[in-house]
Design an enzyme around this catalytic site. Structure first.
Site, short mmCIF file in Angstrom:
data_model
loop_
_atom_site.label_atom_id
_atom_site.label_comp_id
_atom_site.label_asym_id
_atom_site.label_seq_id
_atom_site.Cartn_x
_atom_site.Cartn_y
_atom_site.Cartn_z
N SER A 55 3.12 -2.10 10.42
CA SER A 55 4.40 -2.32 10.60
C SER A 55 5.06 -3.38 10.12
CB SER A 55 4.88 -1.80 12.06
OG SER A 55 4.31 -0.34 12.37
N GLU B 6 -7.40 4.55 7.60
CA GLU B 6 -7.14 5.93 7.03
C GLU B 6 -8.38 6.37 6.27
OE1 GLU B 6 -3.54 5.45 5.12
OE2 GLU B 6 -2.42 5.06 7.12
N GLU C 197 -5.64 -4.93 10.34
CA GLU C 197 -4.83 -3.96 10.34
C GLU C 197 -5.41 -3.25 11.79
OE1 GLU C 197 -2.89 -2.80 6.67
OE2 GLU C 197 -4.52 -1.46 6.92
N ASN D 95 0.87 -1.22 -0.10
CA ASN D 95 0.15 0.11 -0.03
C ASN D 95 0.89 1.20 0.08
OD1 ASN D 95 -2.06 2.11 0.19
ND2 ASN D 95 -2.48 1.21 2.21
N HIS E 17 -9.93 0.84 4.31
CA HIS E 17 -8.46 1.12 4.98
C HIS E 17 -8.86 2.07 6.16
CE1 HIS E 17 -4.56 2.46 6.20
NE2 HIS E 17 -4.09 1.52 5.55
N GLY F 226 1.91 2.22 10.72
CA GLY F 226 2.76 3.51 10.47
C GLY F 226 3.26 3.98 11.89
N LYS G 199 0.15 4.30 -0.59
CA LYS G 199 -0.48 5.38 -0.12
C LYS G 199 -0.30 6.54 -0.84
CE LYS G 199 -0.30 3.50 4.60
NZ LYS G 199 -0.42 3.69 5.79
C1 PEP Z 1 -0.95 0.08 5.95
O1 PEP Z 1 -1.37 1.42 5.49
O2 PEP Z 1 -2.07 -0.77 5.41
C2 PEP Z 1 0.12 -0.26 6.81
C3 PEP Z 1 -0.07 -1.42 7.42
O3 PEP Z 1 1.36 0.51 6.94
P1 PEP Z 1 2.50 0.36 7.75
O4 PEP Z 1 3.13 -0.96 7.26
O5 PEP Z 1 3.29 1.54 7.36
O6 PEP Z 1 2.14 0.18 9.16
#
Ligand code: PEP
Length: 253
Positions: free
Chosen positions: A215, A99, A169, A9, A97, A175, A11
């Site tokens: 992460s 976000e 998630e 992803n 997601h 993040g 983003k």
């Molecule tokens: C994501 O945005 O789906 C995500 C898991 O980000 P990160 O791996 O940076 O935590």
């Protein structure tokens, strides 16, 4: 056998030149991903044609959009429809997601509409779920996550959910550099699978790929993906670095 998936992803990151360099590097480092493994690149809308042309011929690679609109077509300036994605041969789209849930107020009903349009239009959803820190601290993460699934997916048929892709998630791990332990991930993934099994039966539940996101990096992917109900990852930050993401791809079981 359900698919093991490393999904990127990106983003809202990378210039066009950087996106091209990264896609090219990933394809040349991973020229043939094996049959039940899949790499999905979730790229910003403007880079979809590039990603399709660079990665399209690489075995085991697919392209995802990061969003779509919840209406079929019409006067929605700036939005992108499922039909547009399908007409470009985009195979996947990330739906729900955290976000988007948080910054764009996407609720269960809107996400259900998006999923319906995706399934009707032939673009496969990668449906995200997961709890914020306050819910984890209260110990109610199972009910919270189950509700997200029930409210947006449980109107679907067993056939529509066969081979479906879910990404769990936990928001507190996205993040932040804070990964859920592999035990925490396995516990939630097993719970999610049991929720589907309860509603649709074991065959459907066993066909669903449940990805962990939060992460994931080269250093923890093998341990996370080694858990029986963790079928790969949805990866943000670490998917922007070719060597990191290649190691993550190679960590798929
Ligand atoms: C994501 O945005 O789906 C995500 C898991 O980000 P990160 O791996 O940076 O935590």
């Amino acid at each position: 056998m359900r698919k093991q998936i490393a999904a990127a992803n990106w983003k809202m990151n990378l210039t066009a030149a950087q996106a091209h360099t990264l896609t090219h590097a990933l394809c040349t480092s991973n020229p043939a991903v094996e049959d039940n493994r899949l790499v999905i690149l979730g790229v910003p809308f403007p880079y979809i044609p590039m990603a399709l042309s660079v990665a399209g011929a690489t075995k085991g690679f697919a392209i995802a959009a990061q969003n779509c609109y919840h209406k079929k077509s019409g006067a929605y300036t700036g939005e992108v429809s499922v039909e547009m994605l399908a007409s470009m041969q985009v195979e996947y789209v990330i739906i729900g997601h955290s976000e988007r849930r948080e910054y764009f107020n996407e609720d269960h009903a809107v996400l259900a509409e998006k999923v319906n349009l995706c399934l009707a239009g032939g673009v496969k959803p990668i449906f995200c779920c997961g709890e914020p820190l306050s819910i984890r601290e209260a110990g109610t993460q199972n009910v919270f996550t189950e509700t997200q699934l029930r409210e947006s997916l449980f109107h679907l048929s067993a056939e529509q959910l066969t081979g479906f892709v879910i990404a769990y998630e936990p928001i507190w791990a996205i993040g932040t550099g804070k990964t859920a332990s592999s035990e925490q991930a396995q516990e939630m993934h097993a719970h999610i699978r049991s929720v589907f099994a309860g509603q649709y039966g074991a065959t459907v539940a066993d066909s669903i790929s449940i990805l962990y996101g939060g992460s994931v990096k080269a250093a923890n992917a093998t341990e996370l993906f080694g858990k029986p109900d963790v079928d790969g990852g949805l990866v943000g930050g670490a998917s922007l670095v070719a060597e990191e993401f290649t190691t993550i791809i190679n960590s798929l079981q």
